[in-house]
Motif scaffolding. Structure first.
Motif, PDB file in Angstrom:
ATOM      1  N   ASP A 219       0.809  -1.213   0.000  1.00 52.03           N
ATOM      2  CA  ASP A 219       0.000   0.000   0.000  1.00 52.03           C
ATOM      3  C   ASP A 219       0.850   1.274   0.000  1.00 52.03           C
ATOM      4  O   ASP A 219       0.423   2.314   0.502  1.00 52.03           O
ATOM      5  N   LEU A 220       2.020   1.173  -0.601  1.00 47.92           N
ATOM      6  CA  LEU A 220       2.875   2.358  -0.670  1.00 47.92           C
ATOM      7  C   LEU A 220       2.257   3.386  -1.599  1.00 47.92           C
ATOM      8  O   LEU A 220       1.660   3.041  -2.612  1.00 47.92           O
ATOM      9  N   LYS A 221       2.461   4.635  -1.270  1.00 45.83           N
ATOM     10  CA  LYS A 221       2.033   5.694  -2.185  1.00 45.83           C
ATOM     11  C   LYS A 221       3.127   5.953  -3.211  1.00 45.83           C
ATOM     12  O   LYS A 221       2.859   6.177  -4.386  1.00 45.83           O
ATOM     13  N   VAL A 222       4.346   5.924  -2.722  1.00 43.29           N
ATOM     14  CA  VAL A 222       5.471   6.231  -3.604  1.00 43.29           C
ATOM     15  C   VAL A 222       6.514   5.135  -3.445  1.00 43.29           C
ATOM     16  O   VAL A 222       6.876   4.781  -2.332  1.00 43.29           O
ATOM     17  N   LEU A 223       6.980   4.595  -4.557  1.00 45.47           N
ATOM     18  CA  LEU A 223       8.022   3.574  -4.518  1.00 45.47           C
ATOM     19  C   LEU A 223       9.250   4.154  -5.210  1.00 45.47           C
ATOM     20  O   LEU A 223       9.304   4.252  -6.425  1.00 45.47           O
ATOM     21  N   LEU A 224      10.214   4.564  -4.392  1.00 45.63           N
ATOM     22  CA  LEU A 224      11.400   5.215  -4.954  1.00 45.63           C
ATOM     23  C   LEU A 224      12.628   4.325  -4.932  1.00 45.63           C
ATOM     24  O   LEU A 224      13.673   4.699  -5.448  1.00 45.63           O
ATOM     25  N   GLY A 225      12.525   3.194  -4.274  1.00 45.76           N
ATOM     26  CA  GLY A 225      13.661   2.292  -4.216  1.00 45.76           C
ATOM     27  C   GLY A 225      13.189   0.893  -3.883  1.00 45.76           C
ATOM     28  O   GLY A 225      12.116   0.708  -3.310  1.00 45.76           O
ATOM     29  N   SER A 226      14.005  -0.093  -4.236  1.00 46.51           N
ATOM     30  CA  SER A 226      13.581  -1.481  -4.008  1.00 46.51           C
ATOM     31  C   SER A 226      13.516  -1.804  -2.523  1.00 46.51           C
ATOM     32  O   SER A 226      12.778  -2.685  -2.105  1.00 46.51           O
ATOM     33  N   GLY A 227      14.288  -1.058  -1.724  1.00 48.95           N
ATOM     34  CA  GLY A 227      14.272  -1.318  -0.291  1.00 48.95           C
ATOM     35  C   GLY A 227      12.909  -1.093   0.348  1.00 48.95           C
ATOM     36  O   GLY A 227      12.595  -1.676   1.383  1.00 48.95           O
ATOM     37  N   TYR A 228      12.091  -0.265  -0.259  1.00 49.71           N
ATOM     38  CA  TYR A 228      10.750   0.002   0.291  1.00 49.71           C
ATOM     39  C   TYR A 228       9.908  -1.269   0.306  1.00 49.71           C
ATOM     40  O   TYR A 228       8.989  -1.406   1.110  1.00 49.71           O
ATOM     41  N   LEU A 229      10.193  -2.169  -0.633  1.00 47.70           N
ATOM     42  CA  LEU A 229       9.345  -3.354  -0.786  1.00 47.70           C
ATOM     43  C   LEU A 229       9.699  -4.464   0.192  1.00 47.70           C
ATOM     44  O   LEU A 229       8.918  -5.393   0.376  1.00 47.70           O
ATOM     45  N   VAL A 230      10.879  -4.383   0.788  1.00 42.54           N
ATOM     46  CA  VAL A 230      11.364  -5.506   1.595  1.00 42.54           C
ATOM     47  C   VAL A 230      10.391  -5.894   2.723  1.00 42.54           C
ATOM     48  O   VAL A 230      10.073  -7.070   2.870  1.00 42.54           O
TER      49      VAL A 230
ATOM     50  N   ILE B 213      12.800  -6.469 -10.036  1.00 44.96           N
ATOM     51  CA  ILE B 213      13.539  -5.278 -10.489  1.00 44.96           C
ATOM     52  C   ILE B 213      12.583  -4.105 -10.396  1.00 44.96           C
ATOM     53  O   ILE B 213      11.455  -4.164 -10.875  1.00 44.96           O
ATOM     54  N   VAL B 214      13.077  -3.040  -9.782  1.00 49.03           N
ATOM     55  CA  VAL B 214      12.247  -1.848  -9.595  1.00 49.03           C
ATOM     56  C   VAL B 214      12.811  -0.740 -10.457  1.00 49.03           C
ATOM     57  O   VAL B 214      14.027  -0.505 -10.460  1.00 49.03           O
ATOM     58  N   ASP B 215      11.942  -0.076 -11.190  1.00 52.20           N
ATOM     59  CA  ASP B 215      12.388   1.024 -12.040  1.00 52.20           C
ATOM     60  C   ASP B 215      12.937   2.143 -11.178  1.00 52.20           C
ATOM     61  O   ASP B 215      12.300   2.578 -10.200  1.00 52.20           O
ATOM     62  N   GLY B 216      14.120   2.599 -11.517  1.00 49.88           N
ATOM     63  CA  GLY B 216      14.733   3.679 -10.752  1.00 49.88           C
ATOM     64  C   GLY B 216      15.735   3.192  -9.723  1.00 49.88           C
ATOM     65  O   GLY B 216      16.345   3.998  -9.032  1.00 49.88           O
ATOM     66  N   THR B 217      15.895   1.881  -9.597  1.00 47.54           N
ATOM     67  CA  THR B 217      16.849   1.332  -8.616  1.00 47.54           C
ATOM     68  C   THR B 217      17.827   0.435  -9.352  1.00 47.54           C
ATOM     69  O   THR B 217      17.405  -0.497 -10.022  1.00 47.54           O
ATOM     70  N   PRO B 218      19.132   0.679  -9.200  1.00 40.90           N
ATOM     71  CA  PRO B 218      20.106  -0.150  -9.923  1.00 40.90           C
ATOM     72  C   PRO B 218      20.456  -1.434  -9.177  1.00 40.90           C
ATOM     73  O   PRO B 218      21.621  -1.783  -9.007  1.00 40.90           O
ATOM     74  N   SER B 219      19.438  -2.112  -8.710  1.00 38.42           N
ATOM     75  CA  SER B 219      19.671  -3.383  -8.016  1.00 38.42           C
ATOM     76  C   SER B 219      18.404  -4.201  -8.132  1.00 38.42           C
ATOM     77  O   SER B 219      17.347  -3.698  -8.512  1.00 38.42           O
ATOM     78  N   ALA B 220      18.547  -5.479  -7.827  1.00 40.98           N
ATOM     79  CA  ALA B 220      17.395  -6.374  -7.891  1.00 40.98           C
ATOM     80  C   ALA B 220      17.238  -7.067  -6.559  1.00 40.98           C
ATOM     81  O   ALA B 220      18.222  -7.400  -5.892  1.00 40.98           O
ATOM     82  N   LEU B 221      15.996  -7.277  -6.167  1.00 38.21           N
ATOM     83  CA  LEU B 221      15.712  -8.058  -4.969  1.00 38.21           C
ATOM     84  C   LEU B 221      15.626  -9.526  -5.363  1.00 38.21           C
ATOM     85  O   LEU B 221      15.150  -9.853  -6.451  1.00 38.21           O
ATOM     86  N   VAL B 222      16.088 -10.376  -4.461  1.00 37.53           N
ATOM     87  CA  VAL B 222      16.047 -11.819  -4.736  1.00 37.53           C
ATOM     88  C   VAL B 222      15.446 -12.489  -3.517  1.00 37.53           C
ATOM     89  O   VAL B 222      15.862 -12.237  -2.390  1.00 37.53           O
ATOM     90  N   LEU B 223      14.481 -13.352  -3.727  1.00 34.33           N
ATOM     91  CA  LEU B 223      13.922 -14.089  -2.614  1.00 34.33           C
ATOM     92  C   LEU B 223      13.571 -15.489  -3.069  1.00 34.33           C
ATOM     93  O   LEU B 223      13.235 -15.703  -4.236  1.00 34.33           O
ATOM     94  N   PRO B 224      13.661 -16.463  -2.179  1.00 35.07           N
ATOM     95  CA  PRO B 224      14.144 -16.349  -0.805  1.00 35.07           C
ATOM     96  C   PRO B 224      15.663 -16.265  -0.721  1.00 35.07           C
ATOM     97  O   PRO B 224      16.376 -16.787  -1.566  1.00 35.07           O
ATOM     98  N   HIS B 225      16.132 -15.608   0.316  1.00 33.31           N
ATOM     99  CA  HIS B 225      17.560 -15.372   0.522  1.00 33.31           C
ATOM    100  C   HIS B 225      17.978 -16.142   1.770  1.00 33.31           C
ATOM    101  O   HIS B 225      17.311 -16.066   2.795  1.00 33.31           O
ATOM    102  N   LEU B 226      19.074 -16.887   1.646  1.00 32.82           N
ATOM    103  CA  LEU B 226      19.550 -17.677   2.771  1.00 32.82           C
ATOM    104  C   LEU B 226      20.723 -16.974   3.450  1.00 32.82           C
ATOM    105  O   LEU B 226      21.425 -16.183   2.817  1.00 32.82           O
ATOM    106  N   PHE B 227      20.951 -17.326   4.703  1.00 34.53           N
ATOM    107  CA  PHE B 227      22.026 -16.700   5.451  1.00 34.53           C
ATOM    108  C   PHE B 227      23.382 -17.001   4.825  1.00 34.53           C
ATOM    109  O   PHE B 227      24.249 -16.135   4.740  1.00 34.53           O
ATOM    110  N   VAL B 228      23.555 -18.240   4.361  1.00 29.89           N
ATOM    111  CA  VAL B 228      24.864 -18.628   3.838  1.00 29.89           C
ATOM    112  C   VAL B 228      25.214 -17.900   2.537  1.00 29.89           C
ATOM    113  O   VAL B 228      26.374 -17.832   2.151  1.00 29.89           O
TER     114      VAL B 228
END
Lengths: 483, 310
Positions: free
Chosen positions: A200-211, A247-262
């Motif tokens: 329910d974000l109003k503004v998504l300016l970076g991929s970190g917002y989605l975490v 991949i989020v427009d405006g962010t030079p990185s990609a989120l990956v899930l699921p992510h393991l500790f190792v």
């Protein structure tokens, strides 16, 4: 949409509040039918617009009108490779603001979106946070379509699927989901899509917002089950293991899930180097992780509660330094750690030309003068410095290491080794109780999976690694795992 | 099914957590307390099985939480007594906080995450074990040297029985896989070997010795070994009896009753040997442990009968 071109133009102007970057090019075709092309200044390629849209429209002779003319233009006139029909103003505006040209015809209640994007974006450069010695030098950029092409170039597999959606009620940011449909389970893909839709974000300016919206628990935990990468080759390696990339427009990185500790201890260089060297580096990273978290705390605990464990010579030196400094060891360590964090943060924000000045200030003023003046002790400074250096070996975990180091220092200073071990157990349990999309965060270490340990503490050779394809969804303890 | 995801480490944790209490409190009633704590381990396992069968009694959970809190307080008090000792209280620093935290989070987060954490801790314990063994092994006489830390020795001898207990509680019944029997036999053999080594250090044969006041760790370790051996050996008997009488399921209610009776019998046996020699401090703990054990079993039985009637 309206049949009348004037009404469409008027409505669009009203929606955009006649914004200065919203341009309208009105044209009259050869049969005196009016049409218009809407673009957003700076988002479309003007040359492409002229070659693919304006020129073909004006150079044709037409005998049709209304919908028939619209279809004729759609199928026979426009030479652009990406054309789609649109029937509502919201979609038209979103596409226009994404760089598409919108074509409207008088006497027709639909429009065309024409792919003539040409906005400026930063070129493909080497990612700053994931430096490697032997791997690719390409990193993601801010444009989502460019990032998609970087992935497609490395994964020429028809199973690779991209699904786009818009997130952010005000920003309408384009978000692209990518996965291999023969590796990722349909349930996990649909779960991720549902979580993004529920955002329910109003503004998504970076991929970190989605975490927080993508995590299973939704709480702010120390460790996150969502990984971040700036490298397309790393993302491709993770997609083949059944993970999902975002991949989020405006962010030079990609989120990956699921992510393991190792995974925090793995890097691209491990797979390019010889296995024995990769194993040494991996083990070094694990040791560095524990040293960076525990070394200052253990120092405080042993100095305060268990000095009998030090050899006598070392004990004398430590005792001398404690006697000559005004603060108790716990406060001394906290103060040095605090000053170090200030210097690190200052070094990040300063221009690079001033970075040397910060280093000199840190080394001379804090390192040398403070010890000589008797404000802090040399052993204490050394303990914090060693921990700080070790924390840079695993940059992905730096926030977690910082928080945990402080917590352990406090526990060690109050309860000694007993407190450190207790806090370790608490942290361990929280890590073990964490899962993302049903995959346990600490797998394949626990629940133990022998096959999947081939790439955890050591990295086996490629001939052995390629014999068994790990899929993160099939790890023991996961919701998809079957005996 | 959810139970399929719970690995063997859950029982490792249950047994080890409760067995290691013996390390803290084995001052003068080692054998008695070890057995009582083994009984507590049984209650703990009942709690585990109930939790994952979705029929856990809430009163059981409350009682166990109070039990863990009580043990936490006691262990902190105990820890303070050893705060200024210069040697050999490694496990007090390492094991006590771990098992207390694990025990608490068993009630809060359930056993599955704690079992996973237990598996990781065991990995480190086994690594420490190997290291200590290599460092302290006397290669000329093939014995463990006197420098071997008393408490880590206790850790060693508690680890193997715990592992074997869990292993065949989960796997041996009704499987006739000879590999597992071999592993269990090997475990017992190693344990016996450690016992002989320990006895050889002191010139005593442990089986002839009634558990006495333990003043040093090696002595304490031998007590623990003896009673762990009884427990493990008893489990062999139990496994055979259960398979013969009740068939293949280890989760049958009747088979658990048999096990409880067996452990209760062993507890009474030890009570006869050391009736009231323990200090008031340990008696309170012992009484509380028995109370917890009885209460949890009673609640489980009550719950079961209520479910049957409803």
């Amino acid at each position: 949409m309206y049949n009348s071109l004037k009404e469409n133009i008027s409505y669009l102007k009203q929606l955009t509040s006649s914004s200065a970057d919203f341009t309208i090019r009105e044209l009259t075709l050869s049969n005196n039918v009016k049409c218009a092309v809407f673009t957003t200044e700076g988002m479309s390629d003007k040359q492409e617009l002229a070659i693919s849209v304006i020129n073909p429209l004006l150079s044709q002779h037409y005998g049709q009108e209304g919908d028939e003319l619209f279809d004729y233009i759609f199928n026979n006139v426009l030479t652009c490779g990406e054309i789609a029909e649109i029937k509502d103003f919201d979609e038209a505006l979103k596409l226009c603001m994404s760089g598409f040209a919108i074509f409207a015809l008088d006497g027709c209640d639909k429009m065309l979106s024409i792919g003539v994007q040409g906005f400026a974006y930063r070129g493909i450069t080497e990612p700053e946070s994931e430096l490697v010695q032997r791997g690719s030098r390409e990193g993601f950029t801010e444009a989502v379509r460019v990032n998609m092409s970087l992935i497609r170039r490395r994964m020429k597999n028809p199973a690779l699927v991209f699904e786009t959606m818009r997130v952010g009620s005000e920003s309408n940011t384009e978000v692209s989901l990518c996965y291999l449909n023969n590796k990722a389970t349909p349930s996990s893909v649909s779960e991720v899509k549902n979580r993004l839709k529920a955002c329910d974000l109003k503004v998504l300016l970076g991929s970190g917002y989605l975490v927080p919206y993508l995590e299973d628990s939704g709480k702010n935990e120390i460790f996150t089950g969502i990984g971040i990468t700036e490298r397309p080759d790393t993302l491709c390696g993770k997609l083949i293991e059944g993970r999902i990339g975002i991949i989020v427009d405006g962010t030079p990185s990609a989120l990956v899930l699921p992510h393991l500790f190792v995974e925090n201890f793995q890097s691209v260089d491990d797979y390019s180097n010889r296995p024995y060297f990769a194993a040494i580096i991996r083990i070094l990273k694990y040791i560095s992780y524990f040293v960076s978290i525990l070394f200052p705390a253990l120092y405080i605990a042993f100095v305060t509660f268990h000095p009998e464990y030090f050899p006598s010579v070392l004990l004398k030196n430590i005792q001398k330094s404690i006697d000559h400094t005004p603060l108790p060891p716990l406060l001394e360590v906290l103060m040095i750690d605090f000053v170090y964090e200030i210097m690190r943060e200052a070094g990040l924000r300063l221009p690079k030309v001033l970075g040397h000045a910060v280093s000199i200030v840190g080394a001379l003023v804090i390192g040398d003068c403070a010890v000589s003046a008797g404000i802090i002790g040399a052993p204490t400074l050394m303990a914090v410095a060693v921990a700080a250096i070790c924390s840079y070996v695993i940059p992905d975990l730096y926030p977690q290491i910082t928080v945990l180091r402080l917590s352990f220092i406090v526990m060690g200073g109050i309860l000694g080794v007993w407190g450190i071990v207790m806090l370790s157990a608490v942290v361990l349990i929280f890590m073990c109780s964490k899962s993302t999309l049903g995959v346990v965060f600490v797998s394949p270490v626990s629940p133990f999976s022998k096959k999947n340990m081939r790439d955890v503490f050591v990295r086996l050779g490629w001939k052995k690694l390629s014999k068994y394809n790990m899929n993160v969804q099939n790890l023991k303890g996961g919701s998809a795992y079957e005996e | 099914m959810k139970n399929n995801r719970v690995t063997i480490s859950q029982y490792w944790l249950g047994m080890i957590v409760c067995s290691f209490y013996a390390v803290i409190f084995t001052d003068n009633t080692a054998s008695f307390l070890t057995l009582l704590l083994c009984a507590a381990a049984v209650a703990f396992n009942l709690f585990v099985e109930r939790y994952y069968s979705g029929e856990m009694s809430s009163m059981t959970r409350v009682v166990l939480i109070f039990y863990f809190i009580f043990v936490s307080v006691l262990s902190v008090v105990r820890f303070n007594e050893y705060m200024f000792k210069s040697l050999g209280y490694g496990p007090y620093l390492l094991i006590t906080p771990i098992m207390l935290v694990f025990a608490f989070f068993c009630a809060v987060k359930g056993l599955e995450p704690v079992a996973r954490a237990g598996g990781i801790v065991l990995f480190f314990l086994i690594a420490a074990l190997v290291y200590i063994f290599v460092c302290c092994f006397n290669y000329t006489s093939f014995t463990v040297t006197a420098e071997f830390s008393d408490n880590f020795f206790t850790l060693v001898v508690l680890l193997f029985p715990s592992a074997s207990y869990v292993w065949f509680y989960n796997n041996i019944i009704p499987d006739k896989n000879y590999t597992k029997w071999f592993y269990t036999g090997l475990t017992l053999g190693v344990e016996l070997w450690f016992m002989c080594v320990s006895a050889g250090e002191r010139g005593e044969f442990p089986f002839q010795r009634v558990p006495e006041v333990a003043k040093i760790g090696v002595f304490r370790g031998a007590d623990c070994m003896l009673l762990e051996l009884l427990t493990v050996g008893g489990l062999f008997i139990f496994a055979a009896v259960q398979t013969a009488l009740f068939g293949n399921s280890t989760r049958k209610y009747s088979s658990r009753i048999v096990y409880l009776l067996f452990v209760g019998f062993i507890s009474l046996l030890c009570l006869c040997f050391e009736p009231l020699r323990a200090t008031l401090y340990n008696n309170i703990f012992a009484v509380f442990v028995i109370l917890v054990f009885v209460l949890t079993v009673s609640f489980e039985m009550l719950q079961k009968s209520m479910n049957k009637n409803s």
